[in-house]
Write a protein that holds these residues in place. Structure first.
Motif, PDB file in Angstrom:
ATOM      1  N   ALA A 181       0.832  -1.210   0.000  1.00  9.91           N
ATOM      2  CA  ALA A 181       0.000   0.000   0.000  1.00  9.91           C
ATOM      3  C   ALA A 181       0.866   1.259   0.000  1.00  9.91           C
ATOM      4  O   ALA A 181       0.552   2.249  -0.678  1.00  9.91           O
ATOM      5  N   LEU A 182       1.966   1.226   0.756  1.00  2.00           N
ATOM      6  CA  LEU A 182       2.891   2.364   0.751  1.00  2.00           C
ATOM      7  C   LEU A 182       3.484   2.548  -0.644  1.00  2.00           C
ATOM      8  O   LEU A 182       3.607   3.679  -1.133  1.00  2.00           O
ATOM      9  N   TYR A 183       3.828   1.455  -1.283  1.00  2.00           N
ATOM     10  CA  TYR A 183       4.378   1.541  -2.641  1.00  2.00           C
ATOM     11  C   TYR A 183       3.388   2.207  -3.590  1.00  2.00           C
ATOM     12  O   TYR A 183       3.778   3.042  -4.419  1.00  2.00           O
ATOM     13  N   ASP A 184       2.103   1.853  -3.510  1.00  2.00           N
ATOM     14  CA  ASP A 184       1.098   2.444  -4.390  1.00  2.00           C
ATOM     15  C   ASP A 184       1.071   3.969  -4.225  1.00  2.00           C
ATOM     16  O   ASP A 184       0.971   4.702  -5.213  1.00  2.00           O
ATOM     17  N   GLU A 185       1.140   4.427  -2.980  1.00  2.00           N
ATOM     18  CA  GLU A 185       1.139   5.867  -2.710  1.00  2.00           C
ATOM     19  C   GLU A 185       2.382   6.530  -3.309  1.00  2.00           C
ATOM     20  O   GLU A 185       2.307   7.589  -3.938  1.00  2.00           O
ATOM     21  N   LEU A 186       3.532   5.899  -3.111  1.00  2.00           N
ATOM     22  CA  LEU A 186       4.787   6.501  -3.563  1.00  2.00           C
ATOM     23  C   LEU A 186       4.934   6.470  -5.080  1.00  2.00           C
ATOM     24  O   LEU A 186       5.407   7.427  -5.696  1.00  2.00           O
ATOM     25  N   SER A 187       4.531   5.366  -5.683  1.00  2.43           N
ATOM     26  CA  SER A 187       4.692   5.244  -7.140  1.00  2.43           C
ATOM     27  C   SER A 187       3.822   6.253  -7.876  1.00  2.43           C
ATOM     28  O   SER A 187       4.188   6.726  -8.960  1.00  2.43           O
ATOM     29  N   SER A 188       2.693   6.617  -7.282  1.00  2.00           N
ATOM     30  CA  SER A 188       1.842   7.623  -7.915  1.00  2.00           C
ATOM     31  C   SER A 188       2.514   8.990  -7.950  1.00  2.00           C
ATOM     32  O   SER A 188       2.143   9.866  -8.733  1.00  2.00           O
ATOM     33  N   LYS A 189       3.520   9.185  -7.083  1.00  2.00           N
ATOM     34  CA  LYS A 189       4.276  10.429  -7.032  1.00  2.00           C
ATOM     35  C   LYS A 189       5.592  10.335  -7.800  1.00  2.00           C
ATOM     36  O   LYS A 189       6.353  11.300  -7.859  1.00  2.00           O
ATOM     37  N   GLY A 190       5.909   9.140  -8.304  1.00  3.71           N
ATOM     38  CA  GLY A 190       7.146   8.949  -9.039  1.00  3.71           C
ATOM     39  C   GLY A 190       8.341   8.611  -8.167  1.00  3.71           C
ATOM     40  O   GLY A 190       9.494   8.681  -8.620  1.00  3.71           O
ATOM     41  N   ALA A 191       8.093   8.243  -6.908  1.00  2.00           N
ATOM     42  CA  ALA A 191       9.176   7.887  -5.991  1.00  2.00           C
ATOM     43  C   ALA A 191       9.369   6.372  -5.980  1.00  2.00           C
ATOM     44  O   ALA A 191       8.430   5.607  -6.190  1.00  2.00           O
ATOM     45  N   ALA A 192      10.609   5.943  -5.717  1.00  3.33           N
ATOM     46  CA  ALA A 192      10.934   4.516  -5.666  1.00  3.33           C
ATOM     47  C   ALA A 192      10.927   4.035  -4.219  1.00  3.33           C
ATOM     48  O   ALA A 192      11.220   4.796  -3.293  1.00  3.33           O
ATOM     49  N   LEU A 193      10.594   2.758  -4.027  1.00  2.00           N
ATOM     50  CA  LEU A 193      10.585   2.158  -2.697  1.00  2.00           C
ATOM     51  C   LEU A 193      11.576   0.999  -2.660  1.00  2.00           C
ATOM     52  O   LEU A 193      11.553   0.118  -3.524  1.00  2.00           O
ATOM     53  N   VAL A 194      12.446   1.013  -1.642  1.00  2.00           N
ATOM     54  CA  VAL A 194      13.420  -0.050  -1.431  1.00  2.00           C
ATOM     55  C   VAL A 194      13.127  -0.706  -0.085  1.00  2.00           C
ATOM     56  O   VAL A 194      13.095  -0.020   0.948  1.00  2.00           O
ATOM     57  N   LEU A 195      12.936  -2.003  -0.090  1.00  2.00           N
ATOM     58  CA  LEU A 195      12.745  -2.772   1.143  1.00  2.00           C
ATOM     59  C   LEU A 195      14.062  -3.422   1.530  1.00  2.00           C
ATOM     60  O   LEU A 195      14.658  -4.159   0.742  1.00  2.00           O
ATOM     61  N   MET A 196      14.515  -3.147   2.748  1.00  2.00           N
ATOM     62  CA  MET A 196      15.707  -3.812   3.277  1.00  2.00           C
ATOM     63  C   MET A 196      15.265  -5.129   3.913  1.00  2.00           C
ATOM     64  O   MET A 196      14.436  -5.134   4.837  1.00  2.00           O
ATOM     65  N   LEU A 197      15.811  -6.231   3.451  1.00  2.00           N
ATOM     66  CA  LEU A 197      15.551  -7.501   4.112  1.00  2.00           C
ATOM     67  C   LEU A 197      16.210  -7.501   5.492  1.00  2.00           C
ATOM     68  O   LEU A 197      17.078  -6.680   5.783  1.00  2.00           O
ATOM     69  N   PRO A 198      15.801  -8.420   6.381  1.00  2.00           N
ATOM     70  CA  PRO A 198      16.362  -8.422   7.735  1.00  2.00           C
ATOM     71  C   PRO A 198      17.879  -8.605   7.745  1.00  2.00           C
ATOM     72  O   PRO A 198      18.435  -9.349   6.936  1.00  2.00           O
ATOM     73  N   SER A 199      18.521  -7.923   8.667  1.00  2.00           N
ATOM     74  CA  SER A 199      19.957  -8.090   8.851  1.00  2.00           C
ATOM     75  C   SER A 199      20.217  -9.259   9.797  1.00  2.00           C
ATOM     76  O   SER A 199      19.330  -9.663  10.557  1.00  2.00           O
ATOM     77  N   PRO A 200      21.414  -9.830   9.764  1.00  2.00           N
ATOM     78  CA  PRO A 200      21.731 -10.955  10.650  1.00  2.00           C
ATOM     79  C   PRO A 200      21.719 -10.529  12.117  1.00  2.00           C
ATOM     80  O   PRO A 200      21.978  -9.372  12.437  1.00  2.00           O
ATOM     81  N   GLU A 201      21.421 -11.480  12.999  1.00  2.00           N
ATOM     82  CA  GLU A 201      21.486 -11.245  14.438  1.00  2.00           C
ATOM     83  C   GLU A 201      22.403 -12.274  15.086  1.00  2.00           C
ATOM     84  O   GLU A 201      22.573 -13.378  14.581  1.00  2.00           O
ATOM     85  N   LEU A 202      23.002 -11.894  16.205  1.00  2.00           N
ATOM     86  CA  LEU A 202      23.930 -12.755  16.923  1.00  2.00           C
ATOM     87  C   LEU A 202      23.259 -13.416  18.113  1.00  2.00           C
ATOM     88  O   LEU A 202      22.252 -12.918  18.619  1.00  2.00           O
ATOM     89  N   ASP A 203      23.838 -14.496  18.589  1.00  2.00           N
ATOM     90  CA  ASP A 203      23.357 -15.137  19.802  1.00  2.00           C
ATOM     91  C   ASP A 203      24.250 -14.817  20.995  1.00  2.00           C
ATOM     92  O   ASP A 203      24.186 -15.487  22.026  1.00  2.00           O
ATOM     93  N   ILE A 204      25.082 -13.778  20.861  1.00  2.00           N
ATOM     94  CA  ILE A 204      26.037 -13.447  21.915  1.00  2.00           C
ATOM     95  C   ILE A 204      26.356 -11.960  21.817  1.00  2.00           C
ATOM     96  O   ILE A 204      26.261 -11.357  20.752  1.00  2.00           O
ATOM     97  N   SER A 205      26.712 -11.361  22.953  1.00  2.00           N
ATOM     98  CA  SER A 205      27.142  -9.966  22.931  1.00  2.00           C
ATOM     99  C   SER A 205      28.492  -9.865  22.236  1.00  2.00           C
ATOM    100  O   SER A 205      29.395 -10.657  22.520  1.00  2.00           O
ATOM    101  N   PRO A 206      28.670  -8.913  21.327  1.00  2.00           N
ATOM    102  CA  PRO A 206      29.884  -8.883  20.503  1.00  2.00           C
ATOM    103  C   PRO A 206      31.173  -8.683  21.298  1.00  2.00           C
ATOM    104  O   PRO A 206      32.227  -9.161  20.885  1.00  2.00           O
ATOM    105  N   GLU A 207      31.104  -8.004  22.452  1.00  2.00           N
ATOM    106  CA  GLU A 207      32.335  -7.790  23.216  1.00  2.00           C
ATOM    107  C   GLU A 207      32.928  -9.108  23.715  1.00  2.00           C
ATOM    108  O   GLU A 207      34.121  -9.179  24.032  1.00  2.00           O
TER     109      GLU A 207
END
Length: 316
Positions: free
Chosen positions: A195-221
């Motif tokens: 639905a957001l894409y329909d609104e934006l495309s009518s204005k000539g704007a492009a929509l980019v969906l970022m797929l999920p980024s990886p997650e860790l099972d531990i604190s990085p430190e």
């Protein structure tokens, strides 16, 4: 707590182990500049911050516990270069905010305006089902802020603009993807994006969906080698195929139901070769906690990859 020759091992927050030397009462947790400064950075602490000192998480990201003044719609601080003919909008929850450094670099290096106001725990576009859950609905100013962002976007998006949306899809073993998140988990969640894409495309704007980024099972430190931790434990990296398998529901929904003209960017491609890791081969942190990437990861990995993605599609 464990007594070892000449000192005592104690456990700090996040499972970090430190040696207390009784005579000097010194606490050793590794080099601070490596463990803390490199891991806990958000836009505004980089060398180029003088070019946009206000385009930071503090000013442009509302989250749990924030004061009301941090929750207000602040166009002056969160829009870089409104004089440019083209604007890139980076919108979503904290998983849009953790790409803020990339947005800044796109503005700096590609003669493009950038707008980004994000809200913790509240997705963009806002799913009405989220309004029932405390993490998004409390304080109410979070929902209000995300609604203001939506109104501003639809009133100002124009031909040539690019809208990037990114929200968290929890896969960390200590959390469950459920209806408190409602992002890329069922048909209805995809319908809001379409639905957001329909609104934006009518204005000539492009929509980019970022797929999920990886997650860790531990604190990085805990993944940094130290004299008291020569071999960091399991959870510091994971096979790329295993990470993708955890996101199977989201990726299948996108493949089946997302409108074909919505562009899809996959951060796993640049972030992970064969494995997704907390620290790169040079020893620098890619994550600031178990699910948010650092400015370093933005600068070295996401920014150049996303810039190529947009350039290849004539969007920069």
């Amino acid at each position: 707590t464990l007594v070892v020759g000449g000192g005592v091992l104690v456990t700090l927050y996040g499972g970090l182990v430190a040696l207390v030397v009784p005579l000097r009462f010194k606490l050793y947790a590794g080099k601070k500049t490596e463990i803390i400064a490199s891991a806990y950075r958000y836009r505004g602490e980089q060398i180029d911050s003088h070019l946009s000192p206000d385009f930071t998480s503090k000013n442009c990201h509302g989250d749990l516990g924030d004061d009301n003044h941090q929750m207000r719609f602040n166009l002056g601080k969160c829009y870089l270069g409104p004089q440019h003919n083209k604007t890139l909008y980076l919108l979503g929850n904290s998983h849009a905010n953790h790409y803020r450094e990339t947005a800044f670099l796109l503005h700096k290096n590609h003669n493009i305006g950038v707008f980004s106001i994000t809200t913790g725990w509240c997705n963009f576009p806002l799913d009405p089902r989220q309004l029932r859950f405390k993490n998004c609905a409390d304080p109410p100013s979070k929902i209000k802020l995300q609604m203001e962002v939506g109104t501003y976007l639809l009133e100002n998006a124009k031909k040539g603009d690019v809208v990037i949306i990114s929200n968290r899809y929890p896969t960390f073993s200590g959390e469950i993807q459920n209806n408190a998140n409602v992002w890329l988990e069922d048909n209805e969640s995809i319908q809001h994006i379409n639905a957001l894409y329909d609104e934006l495309s009518s204005k000539g704007a492009a929509l980019v969906l970022m797929l999920p980024s990886p997650e860790l099972d531990i604190s990085p430190e805990l993944c940094k080698e130290q004299w008291f931790r020569p071999n960091p434990g399991e959870g510091c990296s994971e096979k790329r195929s295993a990470v993708i398998a955890k996101q199977k529901i989201a990726r299948n929904l996108v493949d089946r139901l997302l409108k074909p003209n919505i562009l899809v960017y996959d951060p796993i491609i640049p972030l992970c070769s064969e494995r997704c890791s907390a620290i790169d081969e040079k020893g620098y942190f890619l994550y600031m906690d178990n699910n948010h990437i650092t400015d370093y990861a933005n600068t070295k990995i996401i920014y150049p990859s996303l810039a190529r993605f947009l350039e290849d599609r004539s969007l920069l």
